[in-house]
Design a protein around this motif. Structure first.
Motif, PDB file in Angstrom:
ATOM      1  N   UNK A 132      66.473  49.648 110.258  1.00  0.00           N
ATOM      2  CA  UNK A 132      66.012  48.370 110.961  1.00  0.00           C
ATOM      3  C   UNK A 132      67.691  48.119 111.523  1.00  0.00           C
ATOM      4  N   UNK A 133      67.963  47.783 110.832  1.00  0.00           N
ATOM      5  CA  UNK A 133      69.858  46.800 111.436  1.00  0.00           C
ATOM      6  C   UNK A 133      70.919  47.766 112.230  1.00  0.00           C
ATOM      7  N   UNK A 134      70.908  48.924 112.033  1.00  0.00           N
ATOM      8  CA  UNK A 134      71.451  49.728 113.111  1.00  0.00           C
ATOM      9  C   UNK A 134      70.719  50.145 114.264  1.00  0.00           C
ATOM     10  N   UNK A 135      69.891  50.529 114.343  1.00  0.00           N
ATOM     11  CA  UNK A 135      68.425  51.032 114.928  1.00  0.00           C
ATOM     12  C   UNK A 135      66.964  50.122 115.687  1.00  0.00           C
ATOM     13  N   UNK A 136      67.606  49.635 115.153  1.00  0.00           N
ATOM     14  CA  UNK A 136      66.085  48.111 115.527  1.00  0.00           C
ATOM     15  C   UNK A 136      64.501  48.347 114.916  1.00  0.00           C
TER      16      UNK A 136
ATOM     17  N   UNK B 277      55.068  50.338 104.323  1.00  0.00           N
ATOM     18  CA  UNK B 277      55.088  48.570 105.019  1.00  0.00           C
ATOM     19  C   UNK B 277      55.617  47.570 104.000  1.00  0.00           C
ATOM     20  N   UNK B 278      54.519  47.621 102.339  1.00  0.00           N
ATOM     21  CA  UNK B 278      55.168  46.428 101.605  1.00  0.00           C
ATOM     22  C   UNK B 278      56.296  46.376 101.793  1.00  0.00           C
ATOM     23  N   UNK B 279      57.440  47.862 101.168  1.00  0.00           N
ATOM     24  CA  UNK B 279      59.029  47.241 100.811  1.00  0.00           C
ATOM     25  C   UNK B 279      59.237  47.134 102.069  1.00  0.00           C
ATOM     26  N   UNK B 280      59.229  47.624 103.253  1.00  0.00           N
ATOM     27  CA  UNK B 280      60.048  47.689 104.744  1.00  0.00           C
ATOM     28  C   UNK B 280      59.778  45.891 104.723  1.00  0.00           C
ATOM     29  N   UNK B 281      58.916  45.793 104.565  1.00  0.00           N
ATOM     30  CA  UNK B 281      58.998  44.205 104.958  1.00  0.00           C
ATOM     31  C   UNK B 281      59.739  43.058 103.937  1.00  0.00           C
ATOM     32  N   UNK B 282      59.961  43.451 102.755  1.00  0.00           N
ATOM     33  CA  UNK B 282      60.311  43.075 101.533  1.00  0.00           C
ATOM     34  C   UNK B 282      61.806  43.325 101.907  1.00  0.00           C
ATOM     35  N   UNK B 283      62.393  44.265 102.450  1.00  0.00           N
ATOM     36  CA  UNK B 283      63.110  44.138 102.963  1.00  0.00           C
ATOM     37  C   UNK B 283      64.400  43.445 104.347  1.00  0.00           C
ATOM     38  N   UNK B 284      63.563  43.685 104.908  1.00  0.00           N
ATOM     39  CA  UNK B 284      63.895  42.670 106.484  1.00  0.00           C
ATOM     40  C   UNK B 284      63.967  41.564 105.977  1.00  0.00           C
TER      41      UNK B 284
ATOM     42  N   UNK C  21      66.396  36.564 105.678  1.00  0.00           N
ATOM     43  CA  UNK C  21      67.181  35.439 105.054  1.00  0.00           C
ATOM     44  C   UNK C  21      68.655  35.232 104.944  1.00  0.00           C
ATOM     45  N   UNK C  22      69.342  36.546 103.891  1.00  0.00           N
ATOM     46  CA  UNK C  22      70.779  35.970 103.804  1.00  0.00           C
ATOM     47  C   UNK C  22      71.397  36.055 104.964  1.00  0.00           C
ATOM     48  N   UNK C  23      71.180  36.062 106.224  1.00  0.00           N
ATOM     49  CA  UNK C  23      72.160  36.018 107.352  1.00  0.00           C
ATOM     50  C   UNK C  23      73.377  34.717 107.515  1.00  0.00           C
ATOM     51  N   UNK C  24      72.369  33.661 107.278  1.00  0.00           N
ATOM     52  CA  UNK C  24      73.662  32.310 106.551  1.00  0.00           C
ATOM     53  C   UNK C  24      75.473  33.011 105.797  1.00  0.00           C
ATOM     54  N   UNK C  25      74.975  34.227 104.714  1.00  0.00           N
ATOM     55  CA  UNK C  25      75.726  34.998 103.916  1.00  0.00           C
ATOM     56  C   UNK C  25      76.786  36.069 104.990  1.00  0.00           C
ATOM     57  N   UNK C  26      76.553  36.481 105.358  1.00  0.00           N
ATOM     58  CA  UNK C  26      77.092  37.580 105.760  1.00  0.00           C
ATOM     59  C   UNK C  26      77.729  36.800 107.305  1.00  0.00           C
TER      60      UNK C  26
ATOM     61  N   UNK D 140      76.191  43.579 101.483  1.00  0.00           N
ATOM     62  CA  UNK D 140      75.917  42.604 102.711  1.00  0.00           C
ATOM     63  C   UNK D 140      74.245  42.323 102.799  1.00  0.00           C
ATOM     64  N   UNK D 141      73.632  42.830 103.171  1.00  0.00           N
ATOM     65  CA  UNK D 141      72.496  42.507 104.300  1.00  0.00           C
ATOM     66  C   UNK D 141      71.739  42.186 103.701  1.00  0.00           C
ATOM     67  N   UNK D 142      71.863  42.816 101.853  1.00  0.00           N
ATOM     68  CA  UNK D 142      70.720  42.136 101.332  1.00  0.00           C
ATOM     69  C   UNK D 142      70.507  41.346 100.523  1.00  0.00           C
TER      70      UNK D 142
END
Length: 315
Positions: free
Chosen positions: A270-274, A287-294, A299-304, A188-190
């Motif tokens: 990220x999601x639970x601890x901010x 940091x590149x992978x972290x940025x991709x996930x964030x 982007x997919x907040x509309x789905x959730x 869901x987050x992704x």
């Protein structure tokens, strides 16, 4: 295929599942990220115990169903880990006779998925019927042939998921059953889901669980069954095979998302601890992978926002 031994009968099945919320949770091992993946910190606090998380999931499902007066549920049995764990929860809450499972093979479904789903149903003592979505998918493909390419790609994959939703909702409407969603928090987050497809359903009992917890809880459920002298409900192959939506040839979820062990660590932080990118980098993430996930999470907040209610789990 030879049917597996069932959990004796509905009464003993219900008695067995009652132990799931009172027994001692088993320890769970997590798969380490492969060498080519981003490094992550060694720590990973899973928060509440598996036993407590299981109780929250089943209690949430029971209370939601009671609120709408539902006594029977319907769900798709894919042969995967998510639907297997949800089926176990449904049997505890409603009883085996009130859980209606459907295997919905499509053009890329594997034989082992159907075998695993049937073994699960046999072990739980629930009904399991098969309805192929191939004719429906072919019908959509023919109708859309002059307008878009339905041979592969996102439109073809998502249409398969929506065919399954249409079948399950038709059954729910016809019989007065509540459709149960089988999605998890990682996907869901992704945004790894299909709107009006596998995001459908009245309630999502594992919607607050990350995928690593889905695996750990499934193994724990089986361990509790063994301790009680019962048949483990979830087939071993379900616990060991790579997760796949089976919407395309040779598809594997982790080819798109990265390993769930790595992904869930980052999502929790990220999601639970901010934690933002800078904080994640300081904690040891690439940091590149972290940025991709964030970016995907945002982007997919509309789905959730359109997904069904689920019990909140603390991490």
């Amino acid at each position: 295929m030879t049917p597996q031994d069932s959990l004796h009968d509905e009464a003993s099945c219900s008695a067995h599942f009652a132990t799931l919320v009172t027994g001692t949770p088993a320890a769970a091992a997590y798969e380490a990220p492969s060498a080519h993946e981003a490094a992550v910190p060694a720590r990973f606090d899973l928060g509440q115990s598996l036993q407590e998380k299981y109780r929250i999931c089943t209690q949430g499902l029971a209370e939601f169903a009671a609120g709408m007066g539902a006594t029977d549920v319907v769900l798709g049995l894919s042969g995967g880990i998510d639907s297997s764990l949800v089926a176990v929860m449904c049997v505890q809450v409603f009883g085996a006779d009130h859980v209606h499972g459907y295997m919905l093979p499509g053009p890329y479904s594997t034989d082992h998925s159907l075998t695993d789903a049937q073994k699960l149903a046999d072990n739980l003592g629930i009904s399991a019927s098969t309805i192929s979505i191939v004719p429906a998918f072919q019908g959509f493909s023919q109708v859309l042939s002059g307008h878009c390419d339905m041979s592969a790609g996102r439109a073809a994959e998502n249409t398969q998921a929506r065919c399954r939703m249409a079948v399950l909702m038709a059954l729910a409407n016809a019989h007065g059953w509540m459709m149960v969603n089988t999605g998890n928090k990682s996907e869901a987050q992704m945004g790894y889901s299909t709107l009006y497809g596998d995001t459908a359903g009245a309630y999502a009992p594992i919607g607050g669980l990350y995928k690593t917890d889905v695996f750990a809880m499934s193994a724990w459920v089986n361990d509790q069954a063994k301790l009680a002298g019962e048949v483990s409900p979830i087939p071993e192959h379900v616990l060991t095979k790579p997760p796949s939506a089976e919407l395309a040839p040779n598809q594997r979820d982790e080819d798109t998302l990265g390993s769930y062990a790595w992904l869930d660590r980052l999502l929790v932080d990220h999601v639970d601890r901010g934690m933002d990118v800078a904080a994640l980098q300081d904690a040891g993430y690439d940091p590149v992978e972290a940025s991709r996930v964030i970016s995907r999470v945002a982007h997919y907040a509309f789905k959730r926002a359109l997904e069904p209610e689920f019990p909140p789990i603390a991490y």
